[in-house]
Enzyme design. Sequence first.
Site, PDB file in Angstrom:
ATOM      1  CB  VAL A   1      26.720 -40.101  43.459  1.00  0.00           C
ATOM      2  CG1 VAL A   1      24.991 -39.360  42.984  1.00  0.00           C
ATOM      3  CG2 VAL A   1      27.439 -39.373  43.929  1.00  0.00           C
ATOM      4  CB  CYS A   2      25.524 -43.958  39.347  1.00  0.00           C
ATOM      5  SG  CYS A   2      25.966 -42.398  38.600  1.00  0.00           S
ATOM      6  CB  THR A   3      25.626 -46.954  43.868  1.00  0.00           C
ATOM      7  OG1 THR A   3      26.738 -47.490  42.377  1.00  0.00           O
ATOM      8  CG2 THR A   3      25.627 -48.681  44.227  1.00  0.00           C
TER       9      THR A   3
END
Length: 212
Positions: A44-46
């Site tokens: 998700v952070c990517t």
Amino acid sequence: MSLRLGDAAPNFKAVTTEGEIDFYEYLGNSWGILFSHPADYTPVCTTELGKTAKLKQEFEKRNVKVLAVSVDPLDKHLGWRNDINETQQCTVDFPIIADDKREVADLYGMIHPNSSENFTVRSLFVIGPDKKVKLMITYPASTGRNFFEVLRVIDSLQLTANYSVATPADWKAGEDVIVVPAVSTEDAIKKFPKGVKVVKPYLRYTPQPNVD
């Protein structure tokens, strides 16, 4: 003590993927977004940092500088940044703060022990040119942020900082706005030459004043 709207945003010095920075000096007279992500090399952070990079021109149009932060060390940030650029087809060139000592995370209350004792939650702060906190949003690790909503809120914050208006539910730039209650209808008609639509004495609309 936790930060609240209107508080001075704490200044800090930090090591980032773009070199060492002083937060206030980096912002200068710009608006700022400081947002945390739980960990590098996570899915998700990517996507979040990739989306932020793709919206670079939108942030620049609004005079907004962006910084990301997590408790990962610098070498991990640098390696992960390559993955973001590859998988999201973008170029991440905003600073990612290496906060492995949790100094920034503690200043901004980004670690919520009941969620995780070791990782930052998805906190996002909008900082005004006066270095005051204008907006705070916190998401759980499982939910990626909507950065178009962040842009929408910045549009509202910048508009309402300069005009005696507020923005209604679901407002988007270019749509009608609301005259604030502190301005009488008589004064509103003078102040907003595009016209004032009175629905109720407390509910009055006018076209967005800074749009031709």
